[in-house]
Scaffold this motif. Structure first.
Motif, PDB file in Angstrom:
ATOM      1  N   ILE A   1      47.196  39.741  45.601  1.00 33.79           N
ATOM      2  CA  ILE A   1      46.425  40.187  44.437  1.00 33.79           C
ATOM      3  C   ILE A   1      47.106  41.411  43.850  1.00 33.79           C
ATOM      4  N   ARG A   2      47.350  41.344  42.563  1.00 32.12           N
ATOM      5  CA  ARG A   2      47.871  42.496  41.822  1.00 32.12           C
ATOM      6  C   ARG A   2      46.671  43.286  41.319  1.00 32.12           C
ATOM      7  N   HIS A   3      46.707  44.599  41.530  1.00 28.78           N
ATOM      8  CA  HIS A   3      45.646  45.506  41.086  1.00 28.78           C
ATOM      9  C   HIS A   3      46.279  46.487  40.104  1.00 28.78           C
TER      10      HIS A   3
ATOM     11  N   THR B   1      41.421  39.315  48.819  1.00 27.60           N
ATOM     12  CA  THR B   1      40.234  40.026  48.329  1.00 27.60           C
ATOM     13  C   THR B   1      39.651  40.958  49.380  1.00 27.60           C
TER      14      THR B   1
ATOM     15  N   LEU C   1      41.683  44.024  49.241  1.00 28.68           N
ATOM     16  CA  LEU C   1      41.349  44.775  48.028  1.00 28.68           C
ATOM     17  C   LEU C   1      40.064  45.576  48.248  1.00 28.68           C
TER      18      LEU C   1
ATOM     19  N   TYR D   1      40.821  48.547  50.459  1.00 24.68           N
ATOM     20  CA  TYR D   1      41.527  49.554  49.665  1.00 24.68           C
ATOM     21  C   TYR D   1      40.544  50.319  48.782  1.00 24.68           C
ATOM     22  N   LEU D   2      39.722  49.596  48.045  1.00 21.74           N
ATOM     23  CA  LEU D   2      38.785  50.237  47.115  1.00 21.74           C
ATOM     24  C   LEU D   2      37.788  51.140  47.835  1.00 21.74           C
TER      25      LEU D   2
ATOM     26  N   ILE E   1      40.705  48.138  34.436  1.00 12.90           N
ATOM     27  CA  ILE E   1      41.424  47.516  35.544  1.00 12.90           C
ATOM     28  C   ILE E   1      41.614  46.025  35.273  1.00 12.90           C
TER      29      ILE E   1
ATOM     30  N   ASP F   1      42.561  42.708  38.080  1.00  8.42           N
ATOM     31  CA  ASP F   1      42.952  42.213  39.394  1.00  8.42           C
ATOM     32  C   ASP F   1      43.209  40.718  39.232  1.00  8.42           C
TER      33      ASP F   1
END
Length: 97
Positions: free
Chosen positions: A2-4, A65, A68, A71-72, A92, A94
């Motif tokens: 996943i690119r964020h 996910t 992600l 991370y968040l 943003i 994602d």
């Protein structure tokens, strides 16, 4: 993967050399070495001066996910976000790649 992506716009009257901004940038620059879920991490000031341009960008990647979310929710990420809330807004995206 996943690119964020995150694009930040400094609030009116806030400059890059504002001590709050300097602290916020430092906090985000350090995340790549702190949060294990990050597979790719880069952040930098935008060099474009076009009126529609945002000021600062983060480009990162995580495995999935769940990564992600971790991370968040990571305390270092939350601390950085808390700093940026004082002087900027952001958008943003994602996406899977």
């Amino acid at each position: 993967m996943i690119r964020h992506l995150v694009l930040f716009k400094l609030n009116d009257g806030v400059e890059r050399d504002d001590p709050r901004v300097v602290a916020g940038v430092k906090a985000f620059e350090e995340l790549g070495g702190i949060i294990p879920e990050l597979r790719f991490w880069e952040c930098a000031w935008n060099i474009s001066e076009r009126p529609i341009a945002y000021d600062y960008a983060i480009n990162s990647a995580v495995d999935d996910t769940d990564a992600l979310t971790r991370y968040l929710e990571h305390p270092a990420h939350q601390a950085g976000v808390g700093l940026w809330r004082e002087f900027a807004t952001w958008v943003i995206a994602d996406y899977e790649f």
